[in-house]
Every structure is written in C-alpha cells, then in structure tokens.
Design an enzyme around this catalytic site. Structure first.
Site, mmCIF file in Angstrom:
data_model
loop_
_atom_site.group_PDB
_atom_site.id
_atom_site.type_symbol
_atom_site.label_atom_id
_atom_site.label_comp_id
_atom_site.label_asym_id
_atom_site.label_seq_id
_atom_site.Cartn_x
_atom_site.Cartn_y
_atom_site.Cartn_z
ATOM 1 N N ARG A 310 0.157 -4.304 -3.965
ATOM 2 C CA ARG A 310 1.094 -3.577 -4.336
ATOM 3 C C ARG A 310 2.437 -4.237 -4.445
ATOM 4 O O ARG A 310 2.871 -4.779 -3.506
ATOM 5 C CB ARG A 310 1.327 -2.069 -3.724
ATOM 6 C CG ARG A 310 0.327 -0.897 -4.017
ATOM 7 C CD ARG A 310 0.638 -0.618 -5.376
ATOM 8 N NE ARG A 310 -0.600 0.254 -5.542
ATOM 9 C CZ ARG A 310 -1.792 0.124 -6.139
ATOM 10 N NH1 ARG A 310 -2.215 -1.009 -6.264
ATOM 11 N NH2 ARG A 310 -2.903 1.054 -6.583
ATOM 12 N N GLU A 339 6.293 -0.957 -12.912
ATOM 13 C CA GLU A 339 5.149 -1.494 -13.805
ATOM 14 C C GLU A 339 5.402 -0.804 -14.981
ATOM 15 O O GLU A 339 5.526 0.582 -14.920
ATOM 16 C CB GLU A 339 3.964 -1.141 -13.088
ATOM 17 C CG GLU A 339 3.550 -2.329 -11.926
ATOM 18 C CD GLU A 339 2.136 -2.204 -11.326
ATOM 19 O OE1 GLU A 339 1.456 -1.365 -11.824
ATOM 20 O OE2 GLU A 339 1.928 -2.935 -10.524
ATOM 21 N N HIS A 358 -1.636 -5.851 -13.631
ATOM 22 C CA HIS A 358 -2.398 -5.069 -12.797
ATOM 23 C C HIS A 358 -3.802 -4.955 -13.310
ATOM 24 O O HIS A 358 -4.125 -3.745 -13.809
ATOM 25 C CB HIS A 358 -1.618 -3.693 -12.796
ATOM 26 C CG HIS A 358 -1.982 -2.731 -11.764
ATOM 27 N ND1 HIS A 358 -1.218 -1.793 -10.880
ATOM 28 C CD2 HIS A 358 -3.214 -2.799 -10.769
ATOM 29 C CE1 HIS A 358 -1.710 -1.383 -10.033
ATOM 30 N NE2 HIS A 358 -2.910 -1.928 -10.057
HETATM 31 N N1 NAI Z 1 -4.532 -4.794 -8.300
HETATM 32 C C1 NAI Z 1 -5.643 -3.661 -8.208
HETATM 33 O O1 NAI Z 1 -6.081 -3.385 -9.352
HETATM 34 C C2 NAI Z 1 -5.868 -3.062 -7.072
HETATM 35 C C3 NAI Z 1 -5.279 -2.878 -5.756
HETATM 36 N N2 NAI Z 1 -5.806 -2.394 -4.902
HETATM 37 C C4 NAI Z 1 -4.867 -2.377 -3.581
HETATM 38 O O2 NAI Z 1 -5.194 -3.229 -2.691
HETATM 39 C C5 NAI Z 1 -5.022 -2.776 -1.449
HETATM 40 C C6 NAI Z 1 -6.217 -2.795 -0.428
HETATM 41 O O3 NAI Z 1 -7.262 -2.220 -0.906
HETATM 42 P P1 NAI Z 1 -8.511 -1.441 0.036
HETATM 43 O O4 NAI Z 1 -8.931 -2.848 0.535
HETATM 44 O O5 NAI Z 1 -9.362 -0.793 -0.686
HETATM 45 O O6 NAI Z 1 -7.879 -0.577 1.122
HETATM 46 P P2 NAI Z 1 -8.320 -0.587 2.362
HETATM 47 O O7 NAI Z 1 -7.588 0.880 3.091
HETATM 48 O O8 NAI Z 1 -9.871 -0.850 2.772
HETATM 49 O O9 NAI Z 1 -7.535 -1.665 3.404
HETATM 50 C C7 NAI Z 1 -6.290 -1.674 3.672
HETATM 51 C C8 NAI Z 1 -6.021 -2.588 4.920
HETATM 52 O O10 NAI Z 1 -4.662 -2.660 5.241
HETATM 53 C C9 NAI Z 1 -4.327 -2.680 6.437
HETATM 54 N N3 NAI Z 1 -3.046 -2.469 6.735
HETATM 55 C C10 NAI Z 1 -2.404 -1.456 6.837
HETATM 56 N N4 NAI Z 1 -1.167 -1.649 7.327
HETATM 57 C C11 NAI Z 1 -0.827 -2.986 7.582
HETATM 58 C C12 NAI Z 1 -0.029 -3.878 7.800
HETATM 59 N N5 NAI Z 1 1.333 -3.526 8.039
HETATM 60 N N6 NAI Z 1 -0.365 -5.181 7.839
HETATM 61 C C13 NAI Z 1 -1.475 -5.410 7.578
HETATM 62 N N7 NAI Z 1 -2.617 -4.821 7.055
HETATM 63 C C14 NAI Z 1 -2.268 -3.467 7.228
HETATM 64 C C15 NAI Z 1 -5.339 -1.604 7.088
HETATM 65 O O11 NAI Z 1 -5.519 -1.382 8.398
HETATM 66 C C16 NAI Z 1 -6.635 -1.505 6.045
HETATM 67 O O12 NAI Z 1 -7.568 -2.318 6.906
HETATM 68 C C17 NAI Z 1 -4.444 -1.430 -1.705
HETATM 69 O O13 NAI Z 1 -2.792 -1.405 -1.833
HETATM 70 C C18 NAI Z 1 -4.872 -0.861 -3.004
HETATM 71 O O14 NAI Z 1 -3.884 -0.006 -3.647
HETATM 72 C C19 NAI Z 1 -7.130 -1.966 -4.455
HETATM 73 C C20 NAI Z 1 -7.834 -1.940 -5.858
HETATM 74 C C21 NAI Z 1 -7.344 -2.685 -7.002
HETATM 75 O O1 HPV Z 2 -7.395 1.261 -7.181
HETATM 76 C C1 HPV Z 2 -6.011 0.633 -7.021
HETATM 77 O O2 HPV Z 2 -5.440 0.839 -6.086
HETATM 78 C C2 HPV Z 2 -5.549 0.082 -8.141
HETATM 79 O O3 HPV Z 2 -4.411 -0.646 -8.022
HETATM 80 C C3 HPV Z 2 -6.243 -0.092 -9.497
HETATM 81 O O4 HPV Z 2 -5.426 0.487 -10.320
HETATM 82 P P1 HPV Z 2 -5.900 1.056 -11.664
HETATM 83 O O5 HPV Z 2 -6.857 2.040 -11.418
HETATM 84 O O6 HPV Z 2 -6.257 0.013 -12.508
HETATM 85 O O7 HPV Z 2 -4.614 1.506 -12.570
#
Ligand code: NAI
Ligand code: HPV
Length: 622
Positions: A310, A339, A358
C-alpha cells in the site's frame, strides 16, 4: 461444593471455586477457518430473519437479471437481494451472483452516485478503487448488509462504520496472492535491469546499451517486510533467483520462515543490511509512513525499494528526498498514497522510479479467482451463512456452530423473556449471563451466545437490529454492560452446555416472582431433546418449551388451576404446547408456565388475570 435441588427434581452440582469470570467484551483472535454454514435455525434466527425483519429482501431463485432502476423492480425481482458491483469483477463471480441476486454493475460511480444507489442495495462489491466511507453506510439506511472486497486490502472500507451499522465485511484474501508476488518479482527484476526505461528509450528510436547497465540479483540480500501470504511467496521466488532472503514481521512464526530458509530479523536489521527491500505489510495506523526520513537515513546506501503493498506505508516526499540523496538507488512502485497519483507527481516522474498502476492483482487468473471467492462469500452471507473471510465478525467453526445451534436459539429467547419481565421505566443497564457447563473454559466459545442474548434483550425495546457483527457495539452504545460467568460442572461434557442463566440487575419487574433471591430478574433455560426450554423463573423451577409464547402466572398452589387456565385458552382456540408448575411447597406459592402457539386475545388474558387465585401474570412474546 454447592448442591441445589430444583423443585422439579433436577440436581445441580456447582463448585464455586471453579467459577471463572469472562470479560464482558472479550475479543478473540480471528483465525480463518473453513466456510461457516450456520445451522438452519441459527441462520434464520440470526442473520436471515434479521434481514427480513429489517426490510431486507429474502432470498429466492429467480434467474433473470434486472437492473437497479426503481422502475425495473418488479415483484419477482423484489424476492431477490440486490448486489451492486462497483468495480470490474471476473465473469465467473458475476455469473454466480446473477444466479442468486439482482446484479447492478455500475463502475466509476462518484461518491454521490454511490451514496444514492446504496439505499437500494443489500450488498456491495468493490476492489481497491472505491472508498466505502461512513457516508455510504449512513446513506444505505440500514439496507446494506454485506460489503465484499474482491481482494485483500480493506483499507478502503470504513470497518468501524460497517460494524456500527451491523454490516458484514468480507474479503477474498487468497486468490490474488500469487499474482501480487509475481508482480513483486517482476518489479524487482525489471527495476534491477532498467527494463521499462530501456523499452521506452528504444521505442523513442534510441539504442542506449551503456545507459541501462543494471545490477544482478544473485547473492544480493532481499528484506521482505511483512511475511504474510504475499511476502512468503515473494521470498520463495527470490530464493529461486539466488537471493539471500531475510524477513521482518512482528507477528509471523519463526518456524514458518525457517522452513523456507528465511531468517526473521528486526526492522532495524532488515533495513540496514538489505540491498532490496520489498514491502508486503498491510496499511494500518502503525505501518502508515513507516518508511520515512528517519528510516531511509538508516538504509544501506544504494538500497532498492519495491512496494506492492500500500502506498501509505511510505512517506512519498521522504522517498523522493532519499532518491535525490542517493540513499535509495531505485524504487519500483505499484501502489500510491493517493490513487491515481497527481499527473505531475515528483515520485512517479522520478528517473530512478518505475511504476505500475496498482496491477499487483491484475492477472486473468487472479481476477477470476477473487471474483468467485467474493461472490461465494457475499451470496453465502446474504443467505445467513458466515463467510470464513469475514473481517469484522467473530468466526466460529462450522462444527461448533452446529453443536451450539439449539443453545443459540435458547440464548436469544432467554434475552427476550428477561427483558419483557422488566417493568417500564426501569432501564436495562447490567446483565449477567451464567453458562453452566462441564466443558473446560477454553472449550466453549460463548461469543455467538452473548451476541444472541444481546439481540434478545435489545431488539424488543428498541428499533436497533442486532447481529453478530454489531452486538457488542450496540450494547456498549446503549450503556448495556453484559458480563459473563462460567460454572464448571462435574461430569462428562457430552453437551456443550447444561444451562444458560440471564440476570438483569437493578430493575423492577412487572412479574414480581421473576425476581430472584439476589434481587435480580432471573430466567434460566436448558436444551432438552434439541428444543430450548425455560427451566427457571426467579426462584421457581418450571419446565416449558420455548417454541411459541409463554404465559407466567403466580398463584397459591391449589387443584384445578391448570384446568381453569387451559379452558380459557381452549375457548379461544389457543393451543397450549406445554404447561408446568413450579412451587415452593405444596399449597404454597407457585408459578405456572404455559407455552402457547397462538397469541391469546386481550379478553382471554383479562379472563386469566381475573381468576381469583392468580395473584399476577404476564404474557411474554418470543
Ligand atoms: N498491489 C496489489 O495489487 C496487491 C496488494 N496487496 C497488499 O499486499 C499486502 C500483503 O497482503 P497479504 O500478504 O495477502 O496479507 P497478509 O495479511 O497475509 O500478510 C501481511 C503480513 O504483514 C504483517 N505485518 C503486520 N504489521 C506489520 C509490521 N508493522 N511490520 C511487518 N509486518 C507486518 C502481518 O503479520 C502479516 O504477516 C496487503 O497490504 C495487501 O493489501 C495484496 C494483493 C494485491
Ligand atoms: O487485494 C489487494 O489488496 C489489492 O491491492 C488488489 O487491489 P485491486 O483489487 O486490484 O484493486
């Protein structure tokens, strides 16, 4: 050991030394489990019925799609819920939604348009591009029951407002993990080898081989910040590329990291030793701008940063400064604080920065996956099931729910009974619930029971609707303090519970016999043969099934009372389903509990009140 003999002959053994107090608003960590199917009685009583009572449209199978335009809402369409899909969703998910609901796909709505439409919708599905603010929940005027986030991050949904409005929020947390991880790897590799810049240069007619010399990945240290689903997959892939991978995550188990050859390290260590830093933590108040002037200053000179998590976790102005100062050699960004970012954003236009709009989750496969995952969760929630991916409701495994089902019904009915015994003007402030069970403390999850008791107490005396999502919030808001206590019984724990007792303190009762020795209104219930029963009112033991409504009469115990009251009800064609008398001693004070299927007329109730031996009576609707 205290032993108590009820007048109906039930022997209860309680050991006061084993009484545990449960905090009234205990929060239990959320662990995603398999999808939760509420048992039928529970689902209708708890979510479905709540939805219908509060004007939510019941669910029926009508295959034809109608748009959300009010004119198009014909009677068959009204039988189905309406789902507003506010951002592009994969076809598989849309098909599933259309088989169960009226689906309105309206993309690029302004905030005002969204607020206008939402009052006609039972569910809303979004991705990251729609801000589901408090205003949206307010505008829905109680109709919106589910928000589905087709992806992971729910930072665009006001969770507090959702909870206050009793709206369930579900996400699709797994289907885009690999896509995000692959995008992270793509950004690491293309940043290291200047792929976007070189491509743009060539398309501009140039051939600049010396300008775009990159750096190698093999042997470099990658710090994965946030070792969750995406972070873990990035780590696995980076190891395959020959990188040395470390990770920082305060909540991740070290053994899971070790299993794939990754060391968990402190934040300081991660940022000071890494050549590449890849961000995979959620945006929360504690991670907001966690990468700022101070943290950039500590980084190894020439570090490279990738952000597929994010934008808000980076202070973007500080990153520009760090790039200009050469502390950060390059950055690859998929996400931004705002965004889309401003067109003249210094960060986006920085020559050392590569960007994508994104796109982390944007693969065909991931979008089909999240669409189906979210459609299933939303459809299930509208039917009264609890999705395993609910983010603002306690999750209880399906098998636990199924076992608790009759106690869940009992809990709500006891709440309803108890509150109807309160004399007008008393105000209900303090409720104590006592669970008697032979199960060990950690083997009985009372969150759903507590929510149902709260629902039973609050709904008859207010216009609020209460469900698993908002029960604790509404109780707090109304100043209702609900404390829980456990009595551990001896014996083998066949059933999850022996009885539930609800006590309302500091109130007058309109049925004085409901006041117990301790001065509180007290009702107690049990489950017999799967059916909830009322087993105690005040100091009187009774036994009446809680299937219809209940009449409670206090009288001096004497022959013929059951017949007299039974005749009055019989003349009115009111079916009596259960009757029992609890008395202190023969020919002394007694309480007669009568279960009725139909509501007796006012005349019949007056006739009961006029029976000379009846000293007080109350009719309680369940
Ligand atoms: N760019 C995109 O399109 C996408 C972005 N994302 C984003 O990626 C991130 C991770 O997603 P997931 O792995 O599915 O989530 P997840 O919940 O599986 O992993 C997040 C991890 O961050 C850790 N965490 C929490 N606070 C923290 C801190 N202060 N320092 C270090 N680690 C910390 C948690 O313990 C957890 O293990 C989320 O922000 C999600 O929204 C996810 C999918 C697509
Ligand atoms: O799943 C997430 O956290 C994402 O950031 C993906 O975002 P989107 O569904 O592609 O707008």
């Amino acid at each position: 050991m205290a032993m108590e003999m009820g007048s109906l002959g039930t022997l209860r053994c309680t050991n006061p030394h084993r009484i545990q107090s449960l905090s009234p608003f205990k929060s239990v960590p959320y662990t995603p489990k398999s999808p939760l199917q509420l048992p039928p009685r529970f689902s209708s009583a708890f979510l479905g019925q709540t939805l219908q009572n509060k004007s939510l449209i019941p669910f029926k199978n009508v295959s034809r799609f109608r748009s959300l335009s009010p004119r198009a809402v014909a009677s068959d369409v009204q039988a189905k819920p309406t789902v507003l899909v506010a951002e592009k969703l994969g076809e598989g998910g849309l098909e599933l939604l259309r088989s169960e609901a009226n689906v309105d796909c309206s993309y690029n709505l302004s905030q005002e348009e969204l607020c206008t439409k939402i009052s006609l919708c039972d569910a809303l599905i979004v991705r990251s591009g729609t801000k589901v603010t408090r205003e949206v929940f307010e505008s829905s005027r109680g109709r919106l029951k589910v928000v589905g986030r087709a992806g992971v991050g729910i930072d665009n949904v006001d969770l507090q407002a959702a909870t206050e409005f009793g709206c369930l929020v579900v996400n699709a947390p797994t289907a885009n993990t690999v896509a995000a991880a692959e995008h992270g790897i793509a950004l690491i590799a293309s940043m290291a080898r200047n792929v976007p810049q070189a491509s743009a240069s060539m398309k501009a007619g140039k051939w600049q081989r010396n300008k775009f010399v990159g750096v190698s990945l093999v042997g470099k240290t990658l710090a994965v910040m946030g070792f969750g689903k995406v972070g873990t997959e990035v780590a696995r892939r980076a190891k395959g590329l020959g990188m040395h991978v470390i990770a920082h995550d305060p909540y991740a188990p070290a053994d899971r990291a070790r299993a794939i050859g990754v060391d968990l390290v402190s934040f300081e260590e991660a940022i000071t030793v890494a050549d590449f830093i890849s961000l995979h933590m959620p945006l929360t108040p504690s991670t907001e701008k966690i990468f700022n002037d101070e943290t950039f200053a500590k980084m190894k000179k020439g570090a490279r940063i990738v952000n597929v998590a994010r934008g808000g976790v980076i202070d973007e102005d500080a990153l520009v400064k760090a790039l200009d100062a050469g502390i950060v050699a390059q950055a690859a960004l998929d996400v931004f604080t705002v965004e889309p970012p401003e067109k003249d954003s210094k960060l986006v236009n920085h020559e050392k920065v590569i960007v994508t709009p994104h796109l982390g989750a944007s693969t065909m496969e991931a979008q089909e996956g999240v669409a189906v995952e979210i459609a299933e969760a939303v459809v299930g929630a509208l039917k009264g099931e609890l999705a395993a991916t609910a983010v603002n409701a306690p999750m209880v495994p399906a098998e636990v729910l199924s076992e608790l089902a009759p106690f869940i019904t009992l809990a709500e009915k006891l709440g309803r009974l108890a509150v109807q015994l309160v004399a007008g003007g008393s105000g209900v402030k303090s409720v104590k619930v006592t669970y008697s069970s032979a199960r060990a403390g950690d083997d009985l999850d009372t969150r759903v029971l507590r929510a149902m008791i709260t629902k039973g107490i609050i709904e008859p005396i207010s216009s609020a609707f209460v469900n698993l999502v908002n029960a604790d919030f509404i109780a707090r808001q109304r100043g209702l303090r609900l404390s829980e206590e456990r009595i551990l019984l001896d014996g083998s724990p066949q059933e999850p519970l022996e009885s539930i007792q609800v006590q309302i303190a500091d109130v007058e009762s309109k049925f004085a016999s409901a006041i117990s020795e301790s001065g509180d209104i007290k009702v107690e219930g049990k489950v017999k043969g799967g059916i909830p029963h009322l087993s105690k009112v005040g100091a009187f033991s009774v036994d009446v099934s809680l299937e219809g409504s209940v009449i409670l009469c206090r009288q001096t115990d004497q022959p013929g009372m059951i017949g007299t009251v039974g005749n009055i009800l019989g003349e009115e064609n009111v079916n009596v389903n259960f009757m029992s008398v609890g008395r202190i001693a023969p020919r002394k004070k007694a309480v007669m509990a009568i279960g009725v299927d139909e509501e007796p007329s006012k005349g019949a109730l007056k006739k009961i009140g006029d029976v000379p031996a009846i000293e007080e009576f109350v009719y309680l609707k369940l």
